[in-house]
Design a protein around this motif. Structure first.
Motif, mmCIF file in Angstrom:
data_model
loop_
_atom_site.group_PDB
_atom_site.id
_atom_site.type_symbol
_atom_site.label_atom_id
_atom_site.label_comp_id
_atom_site.label_asym_id
_atom_site.label_seq_id
_atom_site.Cartn_x
_atom_site.Cartn_y
_atom_site.Cartn_z
ATOM 1 N N VAL A 176 0.846 -1.198 0.000
ATOM 2 C CA VAL A 176 0.000 0.000 0.000
ATOM 3 C C VAL A 176 0.884 1.252 0.000
ATOM 4 O O VAL A 176 1.803 1.378 0.810
ATOM 5 C CB VAL A 176 -0.919 0.011 1.242
ATOM 6 C CG1 VAL A 176 -1.770 1.276 1.264
ATOM 7 C CG2 VAL A 176 -1.808 -1.231 1.272
ATOM 8 N N SER A 177 0.609 2.153 -0.941
ATOM 9 C CA SER A 177 1.357 3.415 -1.031
ATOM 10 C C SER A 177 0.456 4.593 -0.732
ATOM 11 O O SER A 177 -0.712 4.594 -1.119
ATOM 12 C CB SER A 177 1.893 3.632 -2.451
ATOM 13 O OG SER A 177 2.793 2.644 -2.818
ATOM 14 N N MET A 178 1.009 5.604 -0.078
ATOM 15 C CA MET A 178 0.279 6.855 0.060
ATOM 16 C C MET A 178 0.765 7.818 -1.020
ATOM 17 O O MET A 178 1.940 8.154 -1.080
ATOM 18 C CB MET A 178 0.465 7.483 1.442
ATOM 19 C CG MET A 178 -0.470 8.691 1.630
ATOM 20 S SD MET A 178 -0.166 9.610 3.148
ATOM 21 C CE MET A 178 -1.133 8.668 4.318
ATOM 22 N N ASP A 179 -0.169 8.204 -1.891
ATOM 23 C CA ASP A 179 0.137 9.058 -3.033
ATOM 24 C C ASP A 179 0.046 10.531 -2.643
ATOM 25 O O ASP A 179 -0.662 10.882 -1.692
ATOM 26 C CB ASP A 179 -0.876 8.748 -4.149
ATOM 27 C CG ASP A 179 -0.347 9.074 -5.537
ATOM 28 O OD1 ASP A 179 0.738 9.667 -5.646
ATOM 29 O OD2 ASP A 179 -1.039 8.723 -6.516
ATOM 30 N N LEU A 199 5.669 5.877 0.779
ATOM 31 C CA LEU A 199 5.178 7.259 0.718
ATOM 32 C C LEU A 199 5.667 7.871 -0.577
ATOM 33 O O LEU A 199 6.860 7.815 -0.874
ATOM 34 C CB LEU A 199 5.784 8.081 1.855
ATOM 35 C CG LEU A 199 5.154 8.125 3.218
ATOM 36 C CD1 LEU A 199 5.943 9.098 4.101
ATOM 37 C CD2 LEU A 199 3.709 8.559 3.129
ATOM 38 N N LYS A 200 4.756 8.440 -1.332
ATOM 39 C CA LYS A 200 5.167 9.125 -2.556
ATOM 40 C C LYS A 200 5.111 10.634 -2.315
ATOM 41 O O LYS A 200 4.023 11.200 -2.133
ATOM 42 C CB LYS A 200 4.262 8.729 -3.724
ATOM 43 C CG LYS A 200 4.313 7.225 -4.021
ATOM 44 C CD LYS A 200 3.616 6.868 -5.321
ATOM 45 C CE LYS A 200 4.453 7.217 -6.534
ATOM 46 N NZ LYS A 200 3.851 6.701 -7.791
ATOM 47 N N ILE A 201 6.275 11.264 -2.287
ATOM 48 C CA ILE A 201 6.347 12.713 -2.036
ATOM 49 C C ILE A 201 5.792 13.444 -3.250
ATOM 50 O O ILE A 201 6.234 13.227 -4.372
ATOM 51 C CB ILE A 201 7.795 13.177 -1.785
ATOM 52 C CG1 ILE A 201 8.448 12.357 -0.665
ATOM 53 C CG2 ILE A 201 7.827 14.669 -1.455
ATOM 54 C CD1 ILE A 201 9.926 12.696 -0.455
ATOM 55 N N ASP A 202 4.828 14.305 -3.019
ATOM 56 C CA ASP A 202 4.169 15.005 -4.117
ATOM 57 C C ASP A 202 5.146 15.838 -4.935
ATOM 58 O O ASP A 202 6.101 16.408 -4.408
ATOM 59 C CB ASP A 202 3.050 15.906 -3.575
ATOM 60 C CG ASP A 202 2.209 16.456 -4.708
ATOM 61 O OD1 ASP A 202 1.493 15.653 -5.337
ATOM 62 O OD2 ASP A 202 2.298 17.662 -4.991
ATOM 63 N N GLN A 203 4.840 15.926 -6.219
ATOM 64 C CA GLN A 203 5.741 16.637 -7.140
ATOM 65 C C GLN A 203 5.946 18.107 -6.798
ATOM 66 O O GLN A 203 6.969 18.677 -7.145
ATOM 67 C CB GLN A 203 5.289 16.528 -8.597
ATOM 68 C CG GLN A 203 3.883 16.100 -8.847
ATOM 69 C CD GLN A 203 3.679 15.678 -10.311
ATOM 70 O OE1 GLN A 203 4.561 15.108 -10.919
ATOM 71 N NE2 GLN A 203 2.533 15.967 -10.867
ATOM 72 N N SER A 204 5.008 18.713 -6.088
ATOM 73 C CA SER A 204 5.158 20.135 -5.756
ATOM 74 C C SER A 204 6.403 20.393 -4.899
ATOM 75 O O SER A 204 6.998 21.466 -4.970
ATOM 76 C CB SER A 204 3.902 20.643 -5.052
ATOM 77 O OG SER A 204 3.609 19.850 -3.926
ATOM 78 N N PHE A 205 6.810 19.399 -4.110
ATOM 79 C CA PHE A 205 8.019 19.561 -3.284
ATOM 80 C C PHE A 205 9.289 19.361 -4.098
ATOM 81 O O PHE A 205 10.349 19.857 -3.745
ATOM 82 C CB PHE A 205 8.011 18.574 -2.113
ATOM 83 C CG PHE A 205 6.892 18.807 -1.164
ATOM 84 C CD1 PHE A 205 6.987 19.785 -0.191
ATOM 85 C CD2 PHE A 205 5.728 18.062 -1.256
ATOM 86 C CE1 PHE A 205 5.938 20.017 0.680
ATOM 87 C CE2 PHE A 205 4.671 18.294 -0.401
ATOM 88 C CZ PHE A 205 4.777 19.272 0.567
#
Ligand code: C2E
Ligand code: CA
Ligand code: CA
Ligand code: CA
Length: 279
Positions: A176-179, A199-205
């Protein structure tokens, strides 16, 4: 004046009718799209930053309508959610992605994993778990090869229920991944309680990683936290060599983005796979 006001109202209501028309048309097209095979999956690799290997790919849906052309998932996924059509579309995505990955595993990429996006509505349906099991059964894909990407808001909608489903998935061996991590209201106490593997770090960062030191601090903290929680970290939206180097220096596990490879259809993916290995 009065007539101008009248014109304005007419203008706006015409606009709204147009919007409603487009929506209704989209909705009826959407209903037929599955039967007409208008959906396709594109695949984008996730690269292991230490070894440079492609360990996993993310499936991204595309809708190629014969008249409208390419419709972005950002446009039709919300509509599919509102109408409930996401249940069927989501099941199609799961099965297609698992079958394709099994095929690639048997044809040169034995360790390839697949990551599939799951929308909040789809996740909350009581049939969800059985749809996942069916996709695994039909494809004969090992559960450990499958990751499901859920957003934080999908997980938090009914947190008790969500945790029980996520635990059942993990008992099957599915990850399970958190998008889009960092874009919601993630409280760290939730993170401690949620059974997640990635954990997938959002592209905005990632976007301003090199020109904004505070983003480096945030990403660094997420990576450190990931190590402490034994959660692997993926950086999304990596577009430059510089961003990738920073992430590698920070010991981020995986990177995904246009710099490594754009999402590709199955044929292009098979061809493009070779070139990625040289980055
Ligand atoms: P997402 O899951 O956050 O997927 C990442 C999006 O960023 C994708 O857009 C991808 O093409 C794009 N992307 C990848 N690398 C880069 C980069 O380096 N720079 C930039 N600017 N963008 C990059 P896409 O394919 O248009 O999908 C948009 C969203 O639609 C996805 O966001 C996901 O939330 C949803 N989606 C896509 N496929 C599915 C699906 O099969 N099921 C569900 N439920 N949702 C899906
Ligand atoms: Ca995703
Ligand atoms: Ca994302
Ligand atoms: Ca997103």
């Amino acid at each position: 004046s009065k007539s101008q006001g009248g014109n304005k109202i007419t203008y706006y209501s015409t606009g709204m009718n147009d919007q409603a028309m487009v929506r209704m048309e989209l909705e009826s097209y959407l209903r037929k799209a599955l039967e007409k095979n208008e959906f396709h999956l594109y695949y984008q690799p996730l690269m292991d930053l230490k070894s440079g290997e492609i360990t996993c790919i993310e499936a991204l849906i595309r809708w190629q309508h014969p008249l409208i052309g390419l419709v972005s998932p950002a446009q039709f996924i919300p509509l599919a959610e509102e109408t409930g059509l996401i249940e069927e579309i989501g099941a199609w995505v799961l099965t297609t992605a698992c079958v394709q990955t099994k095929y690639w595993q048997q044809n040169g990429f034995p360790n390839l994993g697949i990551s599939v996006n799951v929308s909040a509505y789809q996740f909350q349906q009581h049939t969800f778990l059985s749809k996942v099991m069916e996709a695994l059964h039909v494809s004969r894909l090992a559960p450990a090869s499958l990751s499901l990407e859920l957003t934080e808001s999908a997980m938090l909608k009914d947190i008790g229920y969500s945790i029980s489903i996520m635990k059942s998935l993990q008992e099957l061996g599915v990850k399970v991944s958190m998008d889009d991590f960092g874009t919601g209201y993630s409280s760290l106490s939730y993170l401690r309680n949620l059974p997640i593997d990635t954990l997938k770090i959002d592209q905005s960062f990632i976007k301003h990683l090199h020109d904004d030191p505070s983003n480096i601090a945030i990403v660094k903290a997420i990576i450190t936290m990931g190590q402490g929680l034994a959660v692997s970290i993926v950086a999304e939206g990596v577009e430059t060599h510089e961003q990738m180097n920073i992430l590698r220096d920070l010991d981020c596990h995986y990177a995904q983005g246009y710099y490594i490879q754009k999402p590709l259809d199955t044929a292009a993916f098979e061809q493009g796979f070779r070139t990625v290995e040289n980055i």
